[in-house]
Design a protein around this motif. Structure first.
Motif, mmCIF file in Angstrom:
data_model
loop_
_atom_site.group_PDB
_atom_site.id
_atom_site.type_symbol
_atom_site.label_atom_id
_atom_site.label_comp_id
_atom_site.label_asym_id
_atom_site.label_seq_id
_atom_site.Cartn_x
_atom_site.Cartn_y
_atom_site.Cartn_z
ATOM 1 N N THR A 33 14.501 4.296 23.061
ATOM 2 C CA THR A 33 14.137 5.711 23.105
ATOM 3 C C THR A 33 15.177 6.502 23.870
ATOM 4 O O THR A 33 15.604 6.090 24.952
ATOM 5 N N ARG A 34 15.558 7.632 23.302
ATOM 6 C CA ARG A 34 16.554 8.492 23.957
ATOM 7 C C ARG A 34 15.906 9.529 24.856
ATOM 8 O O ARG A 34 16.487 9.943 25.858
ATOM 9 N N ASP A 35 14.702 10.003 24.456
ATOM 10 C CA ASP A 35 14.101 11.117 25.176
ATOM 11 C C ASP A 35 12.586 11.077 25.056
ATOM 12 O O ASP A 35 12.015 10.155 24.464
ATOM 13 N N ILE A 36 11.941 12.074 25.623
ATOM 14 C CA ILE A 36 10.494 12.241 25.535
ATOM 15 C C ILE A 36 10.217 13.309 24.485
ATOM 16 O O ILE A 36 10.839 14.369 24.494
ATOM 17 N N ASP A 37 9.293 13.026 23.579
ATOM 18 C CA ASP A 37 8.894 13.996 22.557
ATOM 19 C C ASP A 37 7.423 14.335 22.745
ATOM 20 O O ASP A 37 6.570 13.445 22.647
ATOM 21 N N LEU A 38 7.144 15.612 22.982
ATOM 22 C CA LEU A 38 5.769 16.054 23.177
ATOM 23 C C LEU A 38 5.443 17.162 22.184
ATOM 24 O O LEU A 38 6.246 18.063 21.963
ATOM 25 N N LEU A 39 4.258 17.086 21.602
ATOM 26 C CA LEU A 39 3.788 18.096 20.662
ATOM 27 C C LEU A 39 2.674 18.910 21.305
ATOM 28 O O LEU A 39 1.717 18.339 21.848
ATOM 29 N N ILE A 40 2.820 20.229 21.257
ATOM 30 C CA ILE A 40 1.798 21.122 21.797
ATOM 31 C C ILE A 40 1.408 22.134 20.723
ATOM 32 O O ILE A 40 2.078 22.248 19.693
ATOM 33 N N MET A 41 0.349 22.879 20.966
ATOM 34 C CA MET A 41 -0.044 23.928 20.032
ATOM 35 C C MET A 41 0.915 25.109 20.183
ATOM 36 O O MET A 41 1.376 25.406 21.288
ATOM 37 N N PRO A 42 1.245 25.782 19.090
ATOM 38 C CA PRO A 42 2.202 26.898 19.151
ATOM 39 C C PRO A 42 1.850 27.955 20.188
ATOM 40 O O PRO A 42 2.745 28.531 20.816
ATOM 41 N N LYS A 43 0.567 28.204 20.410
ATOM 42 C CA LYS A 43 0.154 29.234 21.368
ATOM 43 C C LYS A 43 0.482 28.851 22.811
ATOM 44 O O LYS A 43 0.487 29.720 23.700
ATOM 45 N N ASP A 44 0.786 27.568 23.053
ATOM 46 C CA ASP A 44 1.018 27.091 24.423
ATOM 47 C C ASP A 44 2.493 26.921 24.765
ATOM 48 O O ASP A 44 2.820 26.401 25.840
ATOM 49 N N VAL A 45 3.384 27.355 23.877
ATOM 50 C CA VAL A 45 4.816 27.112 24.093
ATOM 51 C C VAL A 45 5.308 27.711 25.407
ATOM 52 O O VAL A 45 5.998 27.044 26.192
ATOM 53 N N GLU A 46 4.962 28.949 25.667
ATOM 54 C CA GLU A 46 5.478 29.614 26.872
ATOM 55 C C GLU A 46 4.919 28.985 28.147
ATOM 56 O O GLU A 46 5.659 28.723 29.099
ATOM 57 N N ASP A 47 3.613 28.720 28.156
ATOM 58 C CA ASP A 47 3.012 28.108 29.342
ATOM 59 C C ASP A 47 3.578 26.709 29.584
ATOM 60 O O ASP A 47 3.864 26.333 30.734
ATOM 61 N N ALA A 48 3.751 25.943 28.523
ATOM 62 C CA ALA A 48 4.294 24.592 28.661
ATOM 63 C C ALA A 48 5.745 24.637 29.133
ATOM 64 O O ALA A 48 6.164 23.836 29.975
ATOM 65 N N SER A 49 6.518 25.578 28.609
ATOM 66 C CA SER A 49 7.916 25.720 29.031
ATOM 67 C C SER A 49 8.003 26.088 30.505
ATOM 68 O O SER A 49 8.819 25.537 31.254
ATOM 69 N N ASP A 50 7.148 27.017 30.926
ATOM 70 C CA ASP A 50 7.125 27.408 32.343
ATOM 71 C C ASP A 50 6.787 26.220 33.233
ATOM 72 O O ASP A 50 7.385 26.039 34.303
ATOM 73 N N LEU A 51 5.833 25.407 32.794
ATOM 74 C CA LEU A 51 5.427 24.251 33.594
ATOM 75 C C LEU A 51 6.555 23.240 33.712
ATOM 76 O O LEU A 51 6.815 22.696 34.804
ATOM 77 N N LEU A 52 7.266 22.994 32.615
ATOM 78 C CA LEU A 52 8.386 22.052 32.667
ATOM 79 C C LEU A 52 9.490 22.548 33.586
ATOM 80 O O LEU A 52 10.100 21.760 34.330
ATOM 81 N N ILE A 53 9.735 23.848 33.564
ATOM 82 C CA ILE A 53 10.739 24.421 34.467
ATOM 83 C C ILE A 53 10.310 24.263 35.920
ATOM 84 O O ILE A 53 11.124 23.943 36.801
ATOM 85 N N GLN A 54 9.022 24.432 36.185
ATOM 86 C CA GLN A 54 8.495 24.217 37.533
ATOM 87 C C GLN A 54 8.680 22.765 37.979
ATOM 88 O O GLN A 54 8.855 22.480 39.165
ATOM 89 N N LEU A 55 8.649 21.850 37.015
ATOM 90 C CA LEU A 55 8.808 20.422 37.314
ATOM 91 C C LEU A 55 10.275 20.017 37.442
ATOM 92 O O LEU A 55 10.584 18.834 37.637
#
Length: 348
Positions: A125-147
């Protein structure tokens, strides 16, 4: 044992495929003579099937030089460390997403390996692949940046329309992550549905719930994903073989679902390829026609040429993709997506 004719022109690739047939219980140990041992290791890594065939290689260790044995041990250790880190990070991020009420599904990676083999270390495996609902893209992106993750693209609605994921990278952990809001770039091929999350199946790793696509959807997705890449890596073909052998999905239900979405061709292509490379046995009779024959021949050539660094022409690949479905709207969408992406890249 009969393989595609072109395979016999590449001793090292033939040896790797022979070892894969042993992994899936299709043959006994066979050693191809006069292999270039360094190229053999390179192809094992390039096709990302090193952990699947290293056992067979070690049983023939007396045929390999000490240098090659030491190099294979080094690669195996690096792989083990890499998967350990990616598995731990996947578990940690899934927990963070779930606490933030963001529905998340793990695609491929060590979680798929755990499902297929009850062992997270049997897929490279080269990377992590996660699938989210389209409506959650911004919140998920913000959370990853916080991490601590860094987004490699500029966030925009246009990018989200033309692509299926953002690429993130953690500079300290050296971990790449793809955040998907759709399974594939072209919704005309296989669009994301709320039911994918409602029907997601749970697996527990280190006391943490990780969610997969349901078996039918995941099998179809793996067929589509491999077909989109013209099966240039044997790892993707191995996933299909392992799914059929170890999971025993209901193929009648899968084909009924594929027919509903008019994507029987990529699914039949995947099944025919594992038959051609003798990775598993299926009782399903594949109704071949000139379109499926064309897809099959292109995929076999790509598998063989990928080891020589030969890549498909983009125009030729577009015509290849257009053969996946019979609908005119899908075929037009293939051309439009290629054109719009080219314009977008020129503007970046």
């Amino acid at each position: 044992m009969i393989f595609p004719n072109l395979l016999y022109n590449d001793r090292e690739l033939l040896q790797i495929v022979q070892w894969l047939t042993i992994r899936f219980g299709r043959s006994q140990s066979i050693l191809v003579q006069n292999c270039d041992q360094k190229r053999l290791l390179q192809l094992m890594a390039q096709h990302r099937i090193f952990p699947l065939v290293i056992g067979s290689m070690k049983k023939s260790s007396n045929a390999f030089s000490l240098e090659i044995q030491q190099l294979s041990d080094k690669i195996q250790l690096q792989h083990t460390n890499r998967i350990t880190a990616i598995t731990g990070e996947t578990i940690g991020i899934s927990k963070q997403f779930q606490e933030a009420k963001i529905k998340v599904i793990s695609l491929k990676g060590p979680c798929l390996s755990y499902r297929l083999y009850n062992d997270p270390f049997l897929r490279q495996t080269r990377d992590i692949d996660l699938l989210i609902m389209p409506k959650d893209v911004e919140d998920a992106s913000d959370l990853l940046i916080q991490l601590g993750y860094i987004l490699k693209q500029k966030r925009s609605e246009r990018f989200k329309k033309l692509h299926q994921n953002y690429n993130f990278f953690h500079p300290t952990k050296k971990t790449a992550l793809e955040l998907h809001w759709r399974l594939l770039a072209n919704d005309e091929l296989f669009a994301i549905e709320d039911s994918f999350f409602d029907n997601a199946e749970e697996v527990v790793m280190a006391n943490q719930s990780i969610y997969h696509l349901d078996r039918e959807t995941e099998f179809i997705y793996l067929c589509l994903h491999g077909s989109l890449h013209q099966w240039s890596e044997l790892a993707w073909l191995s996933d299909i073989a392992a799914y059929i052998k170890n999971i025993s999905p209901n193929m009648d239900q899968i084909m009924e679902r594929a027919k509903k979405y008019n994507i029987e061709r990529p699914v039949l292509l995947a099944i025919q390829l594992v038959n051609q490379f003798n990775l598993c046995a299926t009782t399903r009779v594949i109704p071949m026609n000139h379109v499926l024959e064309s897809l099959l021949n292109t995929s076999i050539k790509t598998i063989i040429n990928s080891g020589n660094g030969i890549k498909a022409n983009k125009i030729c690949k577009t015509f290849y993709l257009m053969k996946f479905k019979t609908s005119l709207s899908y075929q037009i969408s293939c051309i439009n997506l290629r054109y719009k992406r080219a314009l977008h890249y020129n503007e970046l």
